[in-house]
Design a protein around this motif. Structure first.
Motif, PDB file in Angstrom:
ATOM      1  N   ASP A 135      66.513  67.655 -21.075  1.00 43.15           N
ATOM      2  CA  ASP A 135      66.363  68.206 -19.880  1.00 43.15           C
ATOM      3  C   ASP A 135      65.770  67.291 -18.908  1.00 43.15           C
ATOM      4  OD1 ASP A 135      67.061  71.130 -20.003  1.00 43.15           O
ATOM      5  OD2 ASP A 135      65.572  70.983 -21.771  1.00 43.15           O
ATOM      6  N   ALA A 136      65.049  66.149 -19.243  1.00 43.43           N
ATOM      7  CA  ALA A 136      64.326  65.281 -18.605  1.00 43.43           C
ATOM      8  C   ALA A 136      63.902  63.915 -19.427  1.00 43.43           C
ATOM      9  CB  ALA A 136      63.101  65.815 -17.837  1.00 43.43           C
ATOM     10  N   PRO A 165      66.816  64.471 -14.587  1.00 42.68           N
ATOM     11  CA  PRO A 165      65.536  64.232 -13.892  1.00 42.68           C
ATOM     12  C   PRO A 165      64.661  63.240 -14.655  1.00 42.68           C
ATOM     13  CG  PRO A 165      66.207  66.593 -14.024  1.00 42.68           C
ATOM     14  CD  PRO A 165      67.141  65.842 -15.080  1.00 42.68           C
ATOM     15  N   VAL A 168      60.383  62.146 -15.059  1.00 43.15           N
ATOM     16  CA  VAL A 168      59.250  62.422 -14.704  1.00 43.15           C
ATOM     17  C   VAL A 168      58.287  61.140 -15.094  1.00 43.15           C
ATOM     18  CG1 VAL A 168      57.115  63.884 -15.219  1.00 43.15           C
ATOM     19  CG2 VAL A 168      59.658  64.902 -14.851  1.00 43.15           C
TER      20      VAL A 168
END
Length: 143
Positions: A103-104, A134, A136
């Motif tokens: 997811d990231a 994504p 982060v």
């Protein structure tokens, strides 16, 4: 607003200190449903002789993973590790992220002056600029 990372998160780490520091910074954002995949990329020289044997680098990666696991205990539902091999660190990270459908990608930027970043290719900058999932960047903990 509080950020929580409850999906599958890929966390690239470069050395034992980075692994432990990044895991500690990540832990508060995890939930019991989080899956953390801690990876270390062994950069291949692309035809030139490697600086260390594969066995030495794999042993070093296991040391990194051991240090990263500590801060994640009890924070994430699952912690996995993987050694990745590639000639381009960022490309290798995103290939793994796509392959494993994360997811990231989550990382903590390391210290470095602009000159060092220029010489090393500034992996953090490239992670953000070429992201295929994504990304982060965790806030640095300056303890």
């Amino acid at each position: 607003m509080t950020l929580t990372l409850d999906g599958t998160i890929l966390v690239p780490v470069a050395d034992p200190d980075d692994g432990e520091r990044t895991a500690a910074a990540l832990a508060p954002y995890l939930t019991p449903s989080s899956t953390v995949l801690v990876v270390n990329v062994i950069e291949k020289a692309g035809g030139a002789p490697d600086k260390a044997s594969v066995e030495q680098r794999e042993e070093y990666a296991r040391e990194i993973f051991e240090r990263a696991r500590g801060p994640l205990e009890g924070s994430a539902g699952t912690v996995e590790t993987a050694i990745l091999f590639g000639t381009d660190v960022v490309e290798t990270i995103f290939d793994a992220a796509e392959e494993r459908r994360v997811d990231a990608v989550v990382f903590e930027p390391r210290e470095g002056n602009r000159f060092v970043e220029l010489l090393t290719g500034d992996v953090a900058r490239k992670l953000v600029k070429t992201a295929s999932v994504p990304v982060v960047a965790l806030p640095r903990n300056e303890e």
